[in-house]
Scaffold this motif. Structure first.
Motif, mmCIF file in Angstrom:
data_model
loop_
_atom_site.group_PDB
_atom_site.id
_atom_site.type_symbol
_atom_site.label_atom_id
_atom_site.label_comp_id
_atom_site.label_asym_id
_atom_site.label_seq_id
_atom_site.Cartn_x
_atom_site.Cartn_y
_atom_site.Cartn_z
ATOM 1 N N ALA A 217 0.864 -1.189 0.000
ATOM 2 C CA ALA A 217 0.000 0.000 0.000
ATOM 3 C C ALA A 217 0.890 1.225 0.000
ATOM 4 O O ALA A 217 1.881 1.280 0.738
ATOM 5 N N SER A 218 0.536 2.185 -0.832
ATOM 6 C CA SER A 218 1.409 3.356 -0.957
ATOM 7 C C SER A 218 0.625 4.659 -0.960
ATOM 8 O O SER A 218 -0.370 4.798 -1.667
ATOM 9 N N TRP A 219 1.104 5.590 -0.141
ATOM 10 C CA TRP A 219 0.711 6.992 -0.247
ATOM 11 C C TRP A 219 1.913 7.788 -0.755
ATOM 12 O O TRP A 219 2.018 8.979 -0.515
ATOM 13 N N ALA A 220 2.825 7.089 -1.443
ATOM 14 C CA ALA A 220 4.083 7.738 -1.848
ATOM 15 C C ALA A 220 4.127 8.043 -3.345
ATOM 16 O O ALA A 220 5.144 8.501 -3.849
ATOM 17 N N MET A 221 3.013 7.794 -4.055
ATOM 18 C CA MET A 221 3.046 8.050 -5.491
ATOM 19 C C MET A 221 2.849 9.541 -5.761
ATOM 20 O O MET A 221 2.189 10.237 -4.987
ATOM 21 N N PRO A 222 3.394 10.038 -6.880
ATOM 22 C CA PRO A 222 3.120 11.437 -7.230
ATOM 23 C C PRO A 222 1.644 11.620 -7.561
ATOM 24 O O PRO A 222 0.974 10.667 -7.992
ATOM 25 N N LYS A 223 1.127 12.812 -7.336
ATOM 26 C CA LYS A 223 -0.288 13.098 -7.598
ATOM 27 C C LYS A 223 -0.671 12.740 -9.033
ATOM 28 O O LYS A 223 -1.766 12.250 -9.307
ATOM 29 N N SER A 224 0.261 12.940 -9.973
ATOM 30 C CA SER A 224 -0.028 12.687 -11.391
ATOM 31 C C SER A 224 -0.321 11.203 -11.660
ATOM 32 O O SER A 224 -0.895 10.861 -12.693
ATOM 33 N N PHE A 225 0.043 10.306 -10.728
ATOM 34 C CA PHE A 225 -0.183 8.865 -10.914
ATOM 35 C C PHE A 225 -1.653 8.509 -10.729
ATOM 36 O O PHE A 225 -2.164 7.550 -11.322
ATOM 37 N N GLY A 226 -2.344 9.270 -9.859
ATOM 38 C CA GLY A 226 -3.743 8.917 -9.571
ATOM 39 C C GLY A 226 -3.815 7.749 -8.603
ATOM 40 O O GLY A 226 -3.108 7.720 -7.596
ATOM 41 N N PHE A 227 -4.639 6.753 -8.929
ATOM 42 C CA PHE A 227 -4.859 5.614 -8.028
ATOM 43 C C PHE A 227 -4.846 4.327 -8.841
ATOM 44 O O PHE A 227 -5.378 4.282 -9.939
ATOM 45 N N GLN A 228 -4.225 3.293 -8.294
ATOM 46 C CA GLN A 228 -4.301 1.988 -8.960
ATOM 47 C C GLN A 228 -4.356 0.857 -7.940
ATOM 48 O O GLN A 228 -3.583 0.833 -6.975
ATOM 49 N N MET A 229 -5.320 -0.033 -8.119
ATOM 50 C CA MET A 229 -5.337 -1.264 -7.316
ATOM 51 C C MET A 229 -5.168 -2.425 -8.285
ATOM 52 O O MET A 229 -5.662 -2.374 -9.413
ATOM 53 N N SER A 230 -4.448 -3.446 -7.837
ATOM 54 C CA SER A 230 -4.174 -4.564 -8.736
ATOM 55 C C SER A 230 -3.867 -5.825 -7.916
ATOM 56 O O SER A 230 -3.633 -5.731 -6.704
ATOM 57 N N PHE A 231 -3.910 -6.962 -8.581
ATOM 58 C CA PHE A 231 -3.482 -8.200 -7.908
ATOM 59 C C PHE A 231 -2.999 -9.233 -8.917
ATOM 60 O O PHE A 231 -3.326 -9.160 -10.110
ATOM 61 N N LYS A 232 -2.206 -10.171 -8.380
ATOM 62 C CA LYS A 232 -1.822 -11.364 -9.141
ATOM 63 C C LYS A 232 -2.025 -12.544 -8.199
ATOM 64 O O LYS A 232 -1.525 -12.526 -7.067
#
Ligand SMILES: NC(=O)c1ccc[n+]([C@@H]2O[C@H](COP(=O)([O-])OP(=O)(O)OC[C@H]3O[C@@H](n4cnc5c(N)ncnc54)[C@H](O)[C@@H]3O)[C@@H](O)[C@H]2O)c1
Length: 305
Positions: A217-232
């Motif tokens: 879990a990250s709150w460290a992405m730049p604002k320009s990244f937006g949001f992404q959830m994913s899994f494998k």
């Protein structure tokens, strides 16, 4: 989030929204906030507006209340509603600590009312499909799984309560808990949890059986990244890969394919389900409050670790 609940209760077949309470008076200009880029107006036609929960409970004859308040208020307001004799759908995380979760469970049990914590990921179409596929055993046993939830640090919350760990529980209880809860839903109570990181947390959820189950879990992405959830999810005979946009199944034999998943999102799914549960059209308990409490314990364990 209250706006998202409002819209979905209004859309659910068995329910009717009669009242909304917000300490900051809502006007016809209210929108869905950051969830829908602020473009979608709330429909408040025929909805009584309150600024005080006690006044709303005393004035209205309610069956159920959605508690979509800042996290530090979940316990007190959920218990207040349960004691008033209404069912409660409470946003995640259930509360900030395990004793508060216990108090909420005790209040629900004493009132004889449903208390469901809105772990929307259990109803998110791609995740719900994966849960069914894993449980069916169709692709064999799970060998390993990796879940991820990445965004920038939240700056949108009212009075910045979300930025205050004493009110939100921080990254672990606000964001990471989504995947920790889903891991629990898939694999049960873990035997151990180890985490590294602060604004970007990587967690190993241990089942003492050699499987590598991890979540980030990250709150460290730049604002320009937006949001992404994913899994494998790697199984003996297939890999299930959700890249944030679509789910793809890579079978051990044959061509990869995109399975058909339910329409809509987890918010729609959870409220349709809970509405149906209260109306008696479905009976399965998908999120027992004890499991929501365990997800809080797991999130707290990532902080301790
Ligand atoms: N399931 C999800 O994907 C998801 C997404 C976002 C937020 N959430 C959860 O939803 C909850 C609310 O988050 P949010 O982002 O909507 O917060 P927010 O700050 O945007 O909204 C909270 C609302 O509560 C009102 N409020 C505050 N104190 C009150 C009181 N005493 N009585 C009545 N109203 C009061 C505020 O005026 C505000 O409108 C949090 O627990 C959060 O973790 C869940």
């Amino acid at each position: 989030m209250g706006g998202v609940h409002l819209r979905n209760w209004q859309a659910a077949e068995e329910s009717e929204v009669v009242a909304v309470c917000d300490a900051n008076p809502i006007t016809g200009e209210a929108t869905l906030g950051n969830i829908d880029a602020g473009s979608d107006r709330l429909n408040l036609d025929g909805v009584a507006l309150y600024t005080d929960v006690a006044e709303m409970l005393a004035s209205e004859n309610l069956d159920v209340v959605s508690v979509a308040l800042p996290t530090h208020l979940h316990k007190a307001v959920s218990i207040q509603c349960l004691e008033a004799g209404v069912h409660v759908l409470c946003e995640k995380p259930m509360a900030l600590n395990v004793p508060d979760c216990d108090a909420m469970i005790a209040a629900a049990s004493k009132a004889g009312k449903h208390l469901m914590v809105a772990h929307c990921i259990r109803f998110w179409p791609e995740y719900a499909w994966a849960k069914k596929a894993v449980d069916s055993g169709e692709y064999g046993a799970v060998l390993a799984a990796d879940f991820s939830r990445l965004t920038d640090a939240p700056a949108w919350a009212d009075g910045s309560w979300l930025a205050d760990p004493a009110k939100s529980g921080g990254l672990a209880l606000d964001l990471h808990i989504h995947d920790l809860d889903f891991i629990q839903y898939l694999f049960g109570t873990p035997s151990g949890i180890r985490s590294v990181g602060t604004r970007h947390v990587q967690t190993q959820v241990d089942y003492a059986d050699g499987r590598a189950i991890t979540a980030t879990a990250s709150w460290a992405m730049p604002k320009s990244f937006g949001f992404q959830m994913s899994f494998k999810i790697m199984l003996e005979n297939a890999a299930l890969v959700f890249d944030g946009a679509s789910l793809k199944v890579y079978p051990a034999e044959g061509e990869p394919f995109v399975p058909e998943v339910a329409e809509g999102d987890g918010y729609k799914g959870e409220i349709e389900y809970f509405s149906g549960l209260l109306a008696g059209t479905n009976t399965e308990i998908i999120i027992p409050p004890e499991q929501a409490r365990e997800s809080v314990r797991m999130a707290l364990e990532t902080i301790r670790s």
